[in-house]
Design an enzyme around this catalytic site. Sequence first.
Site, PDB file in Angstrom:
ATOM      1  N   GLU A 397       0.804  -1.221   0.000  1.00 30.40           N
ATOM      2  CA  GLU A 397       0.000   0.000   0.000  1.00 30.40           C
ATOM      3  C   GLU A 397       0.842   1.278   0.000  1.00 30.40           C
ATOM      4  OE1 GLU A 397      -2.688  -3.225   1.336  1.00 30.40           O
ATOM      5  OE2 GLU A 397      -0.625  -2.637   1.867  1.00 30.40           O
ATOM      6  N   GLN A 419      -8.061  -2.304  -0.281  1.00 23.42           N
ATOM      7  CA  GLN A 419      -8.998  -3.424  -0.311  1.00 23.42           C
ATOM      8  C   GLN A 419      -9.936  -3.362   0.892  1.00 23.42           C
ATOM      9  OE1 GLN A 419      -7.583  -7.730  -0.352  1.00 23.42           O
ATOM     10  NE2 GLN A 419      -8.117  -7.370  -2.511  1.00 23.42           N
ATOM     11  N   ALA A 421     -10.356  -0.563   4.430  1.00 22.79           N
ATOM     12  CA  ALA A 421      -9.816   0.661   5.031  1.00 22.79           C
ATOM     13  C   ALA A 421      -8.776   0.360   6.094  1.00 22.79           C
ATOM     14  CB  ALA A 421     -10.950   1.484   5.635  1.00 22.79           C
ATOM     15  N   HIS A 464     -10.782  -5.993   9.528  1.00 16.43           N
ATOM     16  CA  HIS A 464     -11.568  -5.700   8.328  1.00 16.43           C
ATOM     17  C   HIS A 464     -12.817  -4.868   8.617  1.00 16.43           C
ATOM     18  CE1 HIS A 464      -9.199  -9.261   7.248  1.00 16.43           C
ATOM     19  NE2 HIS A 464      -9.326  -8.893   5.993  1.00 16.43           N
TER      20      HIS A 464
END
Length: 658
Positions: A397, A419, A421, A464
């Site tokens: 990232e 993909q 936050a 996630h």
Amino acid sequence: MNFDRKNLSNEQLLDLYKRILKPRLIEEKMLILIRQGKVSKWFSGIGQEAIACGVTAVLDKDEYILPMHRNLGVFTGRDIPLHRLFSQWQGKANGFTKGRDRSFHFGTQEFKIIGMISHLGPQLGVADGIALANKLKKNGKVTAVFTGEGATSEGDFHEALNIASVWELPVMFIIENNGYGLSTPTNEQYRCENLADKGVGYGMESHIIDGNNILEVFNILSELKASMIEKPRPVLLEFKTFRMRGHEEASGTKYVPQELMDMWAIKDPVDNYRKYLKLTDVLSEEADEEIRAAIKKEIDENWAMVQAEPEIVATYEGELNDVYKPFDFEEVNPSKEVENIRLIDAISNSLRQSMERHENLVIMGQDIAEYGGAFKITDGFVAQFGKERVINTPICESAVVSAGMGLSINGHKAIVEMQFADFVSTGFNPIVNLLAKSHYRWLENADVVVRMPCGGGTQAGPFHSQTNEAWFTKTPGLKVVYPAFPYDAKGLLNASINDPNPVMFFEHKQLYRSVYQDVPKDYYTLPLGKASLLKEGKDVTIIAFGAAVHWALDTLKSNPEISADLLDLRTLQPLDTEAIFASVKKTGKAIILQEDTMFGGVASDISAMIMEECFEYLDGPVKRVASLDSPIPFTKALEDQFLSRGRFEDALKELMAY
């Protein structure tokens, strides 16, 4: 030292001499001035000038170079007027950062130089983005980026090399191996014999070059550049060299063994090249004196110019106006033809129509190409726009965000999809220290949108499910958007893409497929910084954003006796304080509902602002309702307890009864 002129003319040899001598004479002047207290800080490149000067001599003036502290030869080699450099170092307005940053922490589009940030690694990813833009333009240009041996331990170094190799980007990765990262020697930095060996793991061509031999630098890089134009690819170049001064002047060199200093003093790049030119009758003693006198005269005259410049006068307006690049929002009104679609469809439509509208727009992210992304938002995009504009990225990232900055620098718009936050934490540094600060530092905007699928309610657990908007609302220079409805999502994302400033665009995953709305089929925009008043009432103001808006709507539906203004913020930075204050002054009570945890969240700042601006209008305390101050759990019972949704109704009724 073995100098091989190959087919270089006397004029070319003398040009290289002037290039390498000029930064040395400037440095000698600066070292005198620092002892006199006229310069506050200095990062010396004495002993390694041949690298910066050789690289700059090889590249065309319209090819980007990304230098570091000790690469004065890049700046002088691009013929930047010395008084502007001196103004920069002295913090004068005629410098490149208006006194906001020092030394070489700046860039200039005029001279195609992109300066460093102190975190070092991200500039390697920026070089990737610049090179990617060149590749898309098919202009045959090469990008050169500098780093030191110490920074090769950073994750950004490995991410950037990997991306460049996978995407076959024409980047010269230049490692100045000068033996020490501040004071830490190379044997405490890495265990491979040569840093050039690191290129092997990335399938990258690499070379070891004598960084003190200006002719070796120039000749090898000239051949490499021609080859990289013919066959675009990255190359890793390790330059063996040494710095004869401290990391900066206050550091000194006591940690360096004297025999090492003596050995490298014999290899001085300027003195040895001068001797070679005199031995080969290319340079006479008289000509040398004339060259040195002319450079010293230029230095003294330009230094005098800077001393006559006034000191910067600080103004609030001057500082705040440069945090963001000015943007004239263009309102595009929606058509009457609508379709009832989900939030996820609205975002996909926005991306597709923006890609059609902006031919220079590139989307990057993990699995977004043929697979269509983890949530299938970009499904079918490759067939329409091609893999050059819809790019699968490695799992890195930080370098991808930096590459987005590089694309922006070189004339493109970039969208980076996280993909989830939660994963933005590994790209946090370039967002808050590069994208956010670039316009303030040297008026270079970051035309990058970072998409952030976020939020709980889907039992996805601690890695996630976060809604981490507060990480970014704190950072000046970023804009933060968080829609709750499909109509808003499409219009706000279109506007975010048009905006030349960095935008963090939050998309709540639970809303993706659960919320439907009539949305115009055609392209339209909505302004950032304008809240939406969803319900009007007289007794209380409810302020929310994202999924919390729907929680508030459900609560009001179950309690029809409560007369409330419901304000959907939609944008958190800039924040529509006018709408907030107007509503609170009307109702006299305020409650803020957020999904994020309490401490340090957006609700806290809104509460404080209401207390400061609306205190005399309040008929009760400003209430905040937030999720538990713990990581978000997985199991449904634990997640339901964690989320603020279950506590909102009681808190609202308590406030109403106050």
